[in-house]
Design a protein around this motif. Structure first.
Motif, PDB file in Angstrom:
ATOM      1  N   VAL A 179       0.845  -1.204   0.000  1.00 48.33           N
ATOM      2  CA  VAL A 179       0.000   0.000   0.000  1.00 48.33           C
ATOM      3  C   VAL A 179       0.877   1.249   0.000  1.00 48.33           C
ATOM      4  N   LEU A 180       1.894   1.246   0.869  1.00 47.49           N
ATOM      5  CA  LEU A 180       2.816   2.382   0.930  1.00 47.49           C
ATOM      6  C   LEU A 180       3.558   2.540  -0.396  1.00 47.49           C
ATOM      7  N   HIS A 181       4.001   1.430  -0.954  1.00 54.44           N
ATOM      8  CA  HIS A 181       4.719   1.478  -2.232  1.00 54.44           C
ATOM      9  C   HIS A 181       3.844   2.077  -3.333  1.00 54.44           C
ATOM     10  N   ASN A 182       2.585   1.678  -3.368  1.00 51.28           N
ATOM     11  CA  ASN A 182       1.670   2.213  -4.384  1.00 51.28           C
ATOM     12  C   ASN A 182       1.492   3.720  -4.233  1.00 51.28           C
ATOM     13  N   LEU A 183       1.346   4.185  -2.993  1.00 50.90           N
ATOM     14  CA  LEU A 183       1.184   5.621  -2.770  1.00 50.90           C
ATOM     15  C   LEU A 183       2.452   6.387  -3.142  1.00 50.90           C
ATOM     16  N   GLU A 184       3.601   5.783  -2.870  1.00 56.56           N
ATOM     17  CA  GLU A 184       4.868   6.455  -3.200  1.00 56.56           C
ATOM     18  C   GLU A 184       5.105   6.504  -4.705  1.00 56.56           C
ATOM     19  N   MET A 185       4.402   5.670  -5.450  1.00 55.65           N
ATOM     20  CA  MET A 185       4.507   5.699  -6.904  1.00 55.65           C
ATOM     21  C   MET A 185       4.072   7.061  -7.453  1.00 55.65           C
TER      22      MET A 185
ATOM     23  N   ASP B 122       2.154  16.441 -11.939  1.00 55.41           N
ATOM     24  CA  ASP B 122       0.728  16.385 -12.252  1.00 55.41           C
ATOM     25  C   ASP B 122       0.195  15.039 -11.790  1.00 55.41           C
ATOM     26  N   LYS B 123      -0.479  15.014 -10.654  1.00 58.05           N
ATOM     27  CA  LYS B 123      -0.944  13.750 -10.088  1.00 58.05           C
ATOM     28  C   LYS B 123      -2.240  13.973  -9.319  1.00 58.05           C
ATOM     29  N   GLN B 124      -3.004  12.904  -9.197  1.00 53.11           N
ATOM     30  CA  GLN B 124      -4.261  12.970  -8.443  1.00 53.11           C
ATOM     31  C   GLN B 124      -4.740  11.559  -8.136  1.00 53.11           C
ATOM     32  N   LEU B 125      -5.367  11.407  -6.980  1.00 51.73           N
ATOM     33  CA  LEU B 125      -5.946  10.136  -6.567  1.00 51.73           C
ATOM     34  C   LEU B 125      -7.447  10.360  -6.400  1.00 51.73           C
ATOM     35  N   ILE B 126      -8.251   9.455  -6.960  1.00 50.64           N
ATOM     36  CA  ILE B 126      -9.707   9.511  -6.785  1.00 50.64           C
ATOM     37  C   ILE B 126     -10.139   8.259  -6.032  1.00 50.64           C
ATOM     38  N   TYR B 127     -10.874   8.441  -4.945  1.00 48.29           N
ATOM     39  CA  TYR B 127     -11.262   7.344  -4.059  1.00 48.29           C
ATOM     40  C   TYR B 127     -12.784   7.372  -3.897  1.00 48.29           C
TER      41      TYR B 127
ATOM     42  N   TYR C 233      -0.506   9.363   2.290  1.00 46.11           N
ATOM     43  CA  TYR C 233      -1.830   9.555   1.693  1.00 46.11           C
ATOM     44  C   TYR C 233      -2.318  10.990   1.862  1.00 46.11           C
ATOM     45  N   THR C 234      -2.165  11.558   3.041  1.00 44.34           N
ATOM     46  CA  THR C 234      -2.666  12.911   3.294  1.00 44.34           C
ATOM     47  C   THR C 234      -1.827  13.979   2.607  1.00 44.34           C
ATOM     48  N   GLU C 235      -0.657  13.601   2.102  1.00 44.73           N
ATOM     49  CA  GLU C 235       0.164  14.517   1.315  1.00 44.73           C
ATOM     50  C   GLU C 235      -0.136  14.422  -0.183  1.00 44.73           C
TER      51      GLU C 235
ATOM     52  N   THR D 155     -13.412   1.783  -5.148  1.00 42.62           N
ATOM     53  CA  THR D 155     -12.549   1.880  -6.330  1.00 42.62           C
ATOM     54  C   THR D 155     -11.589   3.057  -6.164  1.00 42.62           C
ATOM     55  N   ILE D 156     -10.322   2.842  -6.536  1.00 39.23           N
ATOM     56  CA  ILE D 156      -9.311   3.892  -6.441  1.00 39.23           C
ATOM     57  C   ILE D 156      -8.644   4.050  -7.809  1.00 39.23           C
ATOM     58  N   LEU D 157      -8.498   5.295  -8.239  1.00 35.64           N
ATOM     59  CA  LEU D 157      -7.818   5.585  -9.502  1.00 35.64           C
ATOM     60  C   LEU D 157      -6.648   6.517  -9.245  1.00 35.64           C
ATOM     61  N   PHE D 158      -5.466   6.133  -9.748  1.00 35.44           N
ATOM     62  CA  PHE D 158      -4.293   7.005  -9.724  1.00 35.44           C
ATOM     63  C   PHE D 158      -4.165   7.664 -11.093  1.00 35.44           C
ATOM     64  N   ARG D 159      -3.995   8.971 -11.102  1.00 38.90           N
ATOM     65  CA  ARG D 159      -3.685   9.670 -12.350  1.00 38.90           C
ATOM     66  C   ARG D 159      -2.341  10.346 -12.191  1.00 38.90           C
ATOM     67  N   MET D 160      -1.393   9.993 -13.080  1.00 43.54           N
ATOM     68  CA  MET D 160      -0.034  10.536 -13.038  1.00 43.54           C
ATOM     69  C   MET D 160       0.285  11.074 -14.421  1.00 43.54           C
TER      70      MET D 160
END
Length: 326
Positions: free
Chosen positions: A98-104, A110-115, A174-176, A253-258
């Protein structure tokens, strides 16, 4: 260009899309495949065909797949998955993943997480001294059936310090992260039911733990409310947009946009996660979430009346539970 070249090029493009912008594709291939930099460039240019072992190594490292490239249509989607168990992919490894995924997300500007949150995002719980250990105990006891956590009542002392520390790192990362969260009036209920269930079954070593968890839950909700009011935590660049959804039942569902890269995470069986970076699927997921956002009510930064009503109702639910158990 041959069919093999096309497939290899498309496969390596998937790998490249998973790399941070500051990393060299040739350097990464050289390091991971234990080949020279020149050999890496030959594979990138299609002059040398990747071996099956090399493809497997890259698939495992980056969570990409050749299945979608071999499929004649977008009706086939390949997912990477890991099943949490007590021997191979253990709970501590799950937390590290989980930590590794967030650090990705970190290297990208330009990044955003949608939860799309069925429950309050699990990352938030890890900063609470009692709630974090409780959630970890619940997962290991009631979901994973870990032998060491059976037939013992919950006590925060049962959770190893290294897991607590790992949880705190996840919370901080996550909060960052710039993020959009979509909640509903049901988002609070999952954890409330867990607390009440443990209380009714006598699964707390200290009977006061249930009431203390309610107190921590209220503090957590108030903290998130303060972030929603500002639209960020600590720094304006850590943007936090919170929406209230009355339309659909959430599924976490969680989406990472990078930048132009997308990764979708779909939880199943509580702890396990399906992951894919297949572009058509991720695009469809993003379109679905954006459509849902457009049909939801923004309660961060603006919408003060709706925000106050929403969070007041949440606090009242927690207070009602506490009144039932004290």
């Amino acid at each position: 260009m041959t069919l093999t070249d096309n497939i290899q090029s498309a496969f390596l493009d998937q790998v490249k899309r998973r790399l941070a912008p500051n990393l060299s594709m040739a350097d990464e291939l050289s390091d991971i495949l234990n080949i020279s930099r020149d050999s890496a460039y030959r594979r990138i240019r299609g002059e040398t065909i990747l071996s099956l072992d090399e493809v497997k190594t890259l698939c495992n490292r980056f969570g990409v797949s050749v299945d979608s490239l071999l499929s004649p249509s977008n009706e086939m989607v390949s997912f990477h998955y890991r099943v949490v168990d007590s021997k191979h992919f253990t709970f501590d490894k799950w937390l590290k993943s989980v930590l590794h995924n967030l650090e990705m997300l970190v290297p990208f500007t330009d990044k955003q997480l949608i939860y799309f949150a069925k429950d309050i995002p699990v990352f938030y719980y890890f900063n609470s001294p009692l709630m974090g250990p409780f959630k970890m105990f619940f997962w290991m006891n009631s979901v994973l059936k870990e032998e060491d956590y059976q037939d013992v009542p919950f006590s925060p002392d049962l959770i190893p310090k290294e897991l607590v520390t790992l949880g705190e790192k996840i919370w901080r990362r996550y909060t960052e992260t710039p993020r959009i969260e979509i909640w509903s009036e049901e988002t609070l209920n999952v954890t409330l039911r867990q607390i009440e269930f443990y209380h009714e079954c006598g699964f707390f070593a200290n009977p006061q733990h249930a009431a203390q968890l309610c107190d921590e839950y209220i503090l957590l909700v108030r903290e998130i409310r303060s972030w929603a009011t500002l639209g960020y935590r600590d720094k304006p660049e850590n943007k936090f947009h919170l929406y209230k959804n009355d339309l659909l039942i959430a599924d976490n569902t969680i989406l990472f946009r990078m930048g132009d890269k997308r990764v979708t995470f779909i939880p199943y069986n509580t702890m396990n996660i399906l992951t894919t970076s297949q572009e058509p699927f991720c695009k469809q997921t993003e379109d679905y979430l954006v459509n849902l956002i457009n049909k939801s009510v923004l309660i961060s930064t603006t919408g003060e009346k709706e925000r106050a009503k929403f969070f007041n109702q949440m606090e009242q639910k927690i207070i009602q539970l506490k009144n039932r158990i004290v």
